[in-house]
Design a protein around this motif. Structure first.
Motif, PDB file in Angstrom:
ATOM      1  N   GLU A  54      16.867 -10.158  15.631  1.00 48.28           N
ATOM      2  CA  GLU A  54      17.812 -11.286  15.581  1.00 48.28           C
ATOM      3  C   GLU A  54      18.116 -12.013  17.134  1.00 48.28           C
ATOM      4  O   GLU A  54      18.118 -13.375  17.139  1.00 48.28           O
ATOM      5  N   GLU A  58      17.164 -15.993  17.861  1.00 47.83           N
ATOM      6  CA  GLU A  58      18.168 -16.684  18.311  1.00 47.83           C
ATOM      7  C   GLU A  58      17.846 -17.750  19.337  1.00 47.83           C
ATOM      8  O   GLU A  58      17.907 -18.750  19.475  1.00 47.83           O
ATOM      9  N   ALA A  61      16.032 -20.494  17.632  1.00 45.16           N
ATOM     10  CA  ALA A  61      17.128 -21.111  16.813  1.00 45.16           C
ATOM     11  C   ALA A  61      18.025 -22.238  17.896  1.00 45.16           C
ATOM     12  O   ALA A  61      18.399 -23.294  17.406  1.00 45.16           O
ATOM     13  N   LYS A  82      16.069 -11.212   5.703  1.00 38.93           N
ATOM     14  CA  LYS A  82      17.135 -11.346   6.288  1.00 38.93           C
ATOM     15  C   LYS A  82      16.958 -11.720   7.626  1.00 38.93           C
ATOM     16  O   LYS A  82      18.134 -12.458   8.248  1.00 38.93           O
ATOM     17  N   ALA A  85      17.087 -15.404   7.356  1.00 39.53           N
ATOM     18  CA  ALA A  85      18.272 -16.210   6.776  1.00 39.53           C
ATOM     19  C   ALA A  85      18.995 -17.148   7.588  1.00 39.53           C
ATOM     20  O   ALA A  85      19.547 -18.216   7.031  1.00 39.53           O
ATOM     21  N   GLY A  86      19.416 -16.884   9.020  1.00 42.02           N
ATOM     22  CA  GLY A  86      20.046 -17.819   9.966  1.00 42.02           C
ATOM     23  C   GLY A  86      19.263 -19.096   9.965  1.00 42.02           C
ATOM     24  O   GLY A  86      19.987 -20.241  10.256  1.00 42.02           O
ATOM     25  N   ALA A  89      20.037 -21.092   6.671  1.00 44.88           N
ATOM     26  CA  ALA A  89      21.391 -21.335   6.704  1.00 44.88           C
ATOM     27  C   ALA A  89      21.816 -22.688   7.523  1.00 44.88           C
ATOM     28  O   ALA A  89      22.643 -23.481   7.193  1.00 44.88           O
ATOM     29  N   GLU A  90      20.892 -22.803   8.412  1.00 47.22           N
ATOM     30  CA  GLU A  90      21.132 -24.010   9.348  1.00 47.22           C
ATOM     31  C   GLU A  90      20.138 -25.284   9.027  1.00 47.22           C
ATOM     32  O   GLU A  90      20.183 -26.274   9.526  1.00 47.22           O
TER      33      GLU A  90
END
Length: 101
Positions: A54, A58, A61, A82, A85-86, A89-90
């Motif tokens: 993650e 990040e 992202a 998983k 997923a971030g 979602a964005e």
């Protein structure tokens, strides 16, 4: 043939690739990297899909891309959904492919 003026002066560009390397702006890089027209991170920590976490994603992202092209070397390899997923979602698209692709 349609001709266009190249107006990307100063932007980072992938200019080549080969076994174990990618060339960005004529510089050969042998580690994982993140490249956008404005940003080059030439020492991104994960060196394989299994090392993705993650924290590494990040960093990507935070650059607010529309799409992430994740090159996985000579073999296409998918990270756990998983972890992605971030991005979804964005509204950030993700394409996973070999480096050659």
């Amino acid at each position: 043939m349609k001709m266009h003026l190249d107006t990307t002066a100063g932007a980072h560009r992938i200019t080549g690739y080969g076994s174990g390397y990618v060339t960005v702006d004529e510089t050969r890089l042998t580690r994982s990297l993140v490249v956008t027209p404005d940003v080059l991170i030439n020492d991104w920590s994960p060196q394989s899909v299994v090392e993705l976490d993650e924290a590494a994603l990040e960093i990507v992202a935070h650059l607010r891309p529309c799409i992430v092209l994740l090159g996985t070397g000579s073999q296409q390899s998918f990270p756990p959904s998983k972890l992605l997923a971030g991005f979804f979602a964005e509204g950030i698209g993700v394409e996973i492919m070999t480096t050659a692709a």
